[in-house]
Design a protein around this motif. Structure first.
Motif, mmCIF file in Angstrom:
data_model
loop_
_atom_site.group_PDB
_atom_site.id
_atom_site.type_symbol
_atom_site.label_atom_id
_atom_site.label_comp_id
_atom_site.label_asym_id
_atom_site.label_seq_id
_atom_site.Cartn_x
_atom_site.Cartn_y
_atom_site.Cartn_z
ATOM 1 N N LEU A 1 0.721 -1.190 0.013
ATOM 2 C CA LEU A 1 -0.081 0.120 0.016
ATOM 3 C C LEU A 1 0.799 1.257 -0.151
ATOM 4 N N LEU A 2 2.046 1.153 1.008
ATOM 5 C CA LEU A 2 2.894 2.286 0.645
ATOM 6 C C LEU A 2 3.470 2.520 -0.591
ATOM 7 N N ALA A 3 4.017 1.541 -1.037
ATOM 8 C CA ALA A 3 4.530 1.430 -2.562
ATOM 9 C C ALA A 3 3.870 2.342 -3.493
ATOM 10 N N ALA A 4 2.597 1.925 -3.474
ATOM 11 C CA ALA A 4 1.607 2.509 -4.584
ATOM 12 C C ALA A 4 1.550 4.015 -4.191
ATOM 13 N N GLY A 5 1.528 4.584 -3.179
ATOM 14 C CA GLY A 5 1.569 5.712 -2.558
ATOM 15 C C GLY A 5 2.810 6.512 -3.044
ATOM 16 N N ALA A 6 3.954 5.678 -2.887
ATOM 17 C CA ALA A 6 5.199 6.398 -3.059
ATOM 18 C C ALA A 6 5.393 6.561 -4.543
ATOM 19 N N ALA A 7 5.028 5.683 -5.436
ATOM 20 C CA ALA A 7 5.127 5.656 -6.725
ATOM 21 C C ALA A 7 4.357 6.787 -7.479
ATOM 22 N N LEU A 8 2.891 7.347 -6.612
ATOM 23 C CA LEU A 8 2.286 8.455 -7.102
ATOM 24 C C LEU A 8 2.921 9.682 -6.356
ATOM 25 N N GLY A 9 4.010 9.626 -5.575
ATOM 26 C CA GLY A 9 4.455 10.909 -4.599
ATOM 27 C C GLY A 9 3.171 11.362 -3.590
ATOM 28 N N ALA A 10 2.540 10.300 -2.994
ATOM 29 C CA ALA A 10 1.508 10.663 -2.165
ATOM 30 C C ALA A 10 1.655 10.363 -0.872
ATOM 31 N N LEU A 11 3.034 9.982 -0.380
ATOM 32 C CA LEU A 11 3.170 9.933 1.073
ATOM 33 C C LEU A 11 3.696 10.960 1.835
ATOM 34 N N SER A 12 3.280 11.117 2.866
ATOM 35 C CA SER A 12 3.867 12.362 3.842
ATOM 36 C C SER A 12 5.346 12.142 4.304
ATOM 37 N N ASP A 13 5.894 12.829 4.837
ATOM 38 C CA ASP A 13 7.461 12.907 5.120
ATOM 39 C C ASP A 13 7.701 11.367 6.154
ATOM 40 N N ASP A 14 6.701 11.276 6.998
ATOM 41 C CA ASP A 14 6.887 10.190 8.076
ATOM 42 C C ASP A 14 6.619 8.783 7.278
#
Length: 258
Positions: free
Chosen positions: A8-21
């Protein structure tokens, strides 16, 4: 962190959608579990492929806050203050709280819901890209080639008039190596006849393909082989093209390219 949570985090990272934490948690998980790198690579490749199919559009800076607000509104039982916060401890009697697990035995915080939203965006994008590719490949070859020619830095064109028909324009690009004839109305011919294209080079005439007229506009892709100075001609031949590889009728269209 489980492999599912990492995905789930990898999908968000691929889209640049993760917070700094979350980005730090994602990188730490990747360092702790290098075998999960293929998951991240696949999501990154998918996001890159989608980016290549559409013009760049910067998302509004408030979009992340909007998604989080909607998640909070849709999930009143989730009260975590930031995406990186760990999920709250579940019941101590060995059973999971069904409000948080949905019956699956897994608790979801805002991180999970946000990453899921990113995953859905990624999947929707894949579907959209597939539709775009299918639409492009379903276009006639002449239209696809014409679009490429018009985008080439050395695109050229020349015009003429079809006897018994309308205007015609030849488009070509040396760098792409393609030429397309775009005609208006063509004269009526029988079902046993076809239009044939020719590269007229000095006293020689080299077959460049056949085509049928379609309504008020036709785009015909010529076979490879055009050379500088060729005159492009069109004749009416029997179905399938000239039987001897030479024009059997006078041209109804000639377009010099020099």
């Amino acid at each position: 962190m489980t492999e599912e949570e990492f995905a789930l985090l990898a999908a968000g990272a691929a889209l640049g959608a993760l917070s700094d934490d979350d980005q730090r948690a994602y990188r730490q998980a990747l360092a702790d579990h290098p075998q999960w790198a293929s998951i991240a690579d696949e999501d990154a490749d998918t996001a890159a492929a989608l980016a290549g199919l559409a013009r760049e559009v910067l998302p509004p800076p408030e979009i992340r806050d909007e998604i989080l607000a909607r998640i909070d509104a849709a999930s009143p039982d989730v009260h975590l203050e930031n995406m990186a916060a760990p999920a709250e401890d579940g019941p101590t009697d060995g059973r999971d709280d069904p409000r948080r697990t949905g019956g699956s035995g897994r608790r979801w915080g805002r991180r999970g819901w946000f990453a899921l939203a990113a995953s859905l965006v990624l999947l929707i994008g894949v579907g959209t890209a597939t539709v775009m590719v299918v639409q492009q490949t379903s276009q006639p070859a002449g239209i696809v080639a014409l679009n490429r020619i018009e985008g080439a830095p050395d695109a050229q064109h020349a015009s003429g008039h079809v006897q018994g028909g309308g205007p015609a324009t030849l488009h070509w690009s040396v760098s792409i190596g393609k030429a397309v004839l775009v005609t208006g109305a063509m004269p009526e011919i029988s079902r046993q006849q076809t239009f044939e294209l020719w590269y007229m080079r000095g006293t020689a005439a080299i077959p460049a393909g056949t085509f049928d007229a379609t309504g008020d506009s036709t785009s015909a892709l010529l076979k490879p082989g055009m050379q500088p100075g060729d005159v492009i001609g069109v004749t009416v031949e029997q179905a399938g093209g000239s039987p001897n590889g030479r024009p059997t009728t006078d041209p109804i269209l000639t377009i010099p390219t020099s």
